[in-house]
Design a protein around this motif. Structure first.
Motif, PDB file in Angstrom:
ATOM      1  N   SER A  72       2.642  -9.172  -0.742  1.00  0.00           N
ATOM      2  CA  SER A  72       3.747  -8.484  -0.083  1.00  0.00           C
ATOM      3  C   SER A  72       4.909  -9.396   0.256  1.00  0.00           C
TER       4      SER A  72
ATOM      5  N   ALA B  55       6.035  -7.305  -3.812  1.00  0.00           N
ATOM      6  CA  ALA B  55       6.527  -6.054  -3.256  1.00  0.00           C
ATOM      7  C   ALA B  55       8.043  -5.941  -3.246  1.00  0.00           C
TER       8      ALA B  55
ATOM      9  N   MET C 175       4.178  -2.983   0.680  1.00  0.00           N
ATOM     10  CA  MET C 175       3.043  -3.896   0.758  1.00  0.00           C
ATOM     11  C   MET C 175       2.232  -3.783  -0.527  1.00  0.00           C
TER      12      MET C 175
ATOM     13  N   SER D 257      -0.377  -0.448  -3.873  1.00  0.00           N
ATOM     14  CA  SER D 257       0.977  -0.593  -3.346  1.00  0.00           C
ATOM     15  C   SER D 257       1.204   0.489  -2.292  1.00  0.00           C
TER      16      SER D 257
END
Length: 204
Positions: free
Chosen positions: A135, A160, A165, A179
């Motif tokens: 992330s 990300a 995240m 995700s």
């Protein structure tokens, strides 16, 4: 299949879809050598047997399950579509006598917070080994991590987007990725499974 993109993983999804579509045409002209073919509104499933008995096949489907992605479905989650005609899932497979590739993608939404959904999948991913948190801001990988001889999973380019995240676990040959990003008071989350191998004749 549209809008099955998330984070920097979008290139893999789009690339696999294009390869699958192209190979579908190739297998479609196999004629008498085709051992079996199933086709309906959701996709195509083709197996081709050569004269020496070896097999090759292709699966392209707009349907997939969390089980096929190797992860549980978050309680109460429903398929997410950005537009009415979008697909919320994809299942692609390609295999031959010396190689195999499989891609499963699900796009879901939940009324729960991104943090709660992320925590659920961090725990679920744990059964595949160390869970990587991708992330953060993309950072260059060390030479050791870049080694093609290592099967150790790294974040690579799977980082990300803003507010998103991304977590992954498994190996380079069998990757599980989740995700999660905010969507109003809830969130949209994606499940991705990628498998690539060079020995099995059939997909998992």
């Amino acid at each position: 299949m549209r809008n099955l993109e998330f984070g920097s993983v979008r290139a893999r999804v789009i690339g696999a879809a294009l390869v699958g579509a192209a190979l579908c045409g190739v297998i479609g002209i196999a004629g008498p050598s085709a051992a079996g073919q199933e086709k309906d509104k959701t996709g195509v499933n083709v197996t081709v047997t050569s004269k020496d008995g070896s097999e090759a096949g292709l699966v392209i489907s707009a349907q997939a399950t969390a089980k096929e992605a190797g992860l549980p479905l978050y309680p109460g989650a429903i398929p997410h579509k950005d537009e009415k005609n979008d697909s919320s899932a994809a299942n692609l497979g390609l295999w031959g006598s010396t190689f195999g590739f499989k891609l499963v993608v699900l796009k879901m939404e939940s009324s729960d917070s991104p943090e709660k959904v992320a925590a659920f999948y961090q725990k679920a991913l744990g059964k595949y080994g160390t869970v990587l948190n991708c992330s953060g801001v993309s950072k260059p990988q060390g030479d050791k991590d870049k080694s093609n001889n290592s099967n150790k999973l790294t974040c690579d380019d799977d980082h990300a987007d803003a507010g998103e995240m991304v977590f992954k676990a498994g190996t380079k040959e069998k990757q599980h990725l989740v995700s999660v990003k905010p969507n109003g008071t809830g969130c949209i989350f994606n499940l991705l499974y990628i498998e690539a191998r060079s020995e099995d004749k059939t997909p998992a």
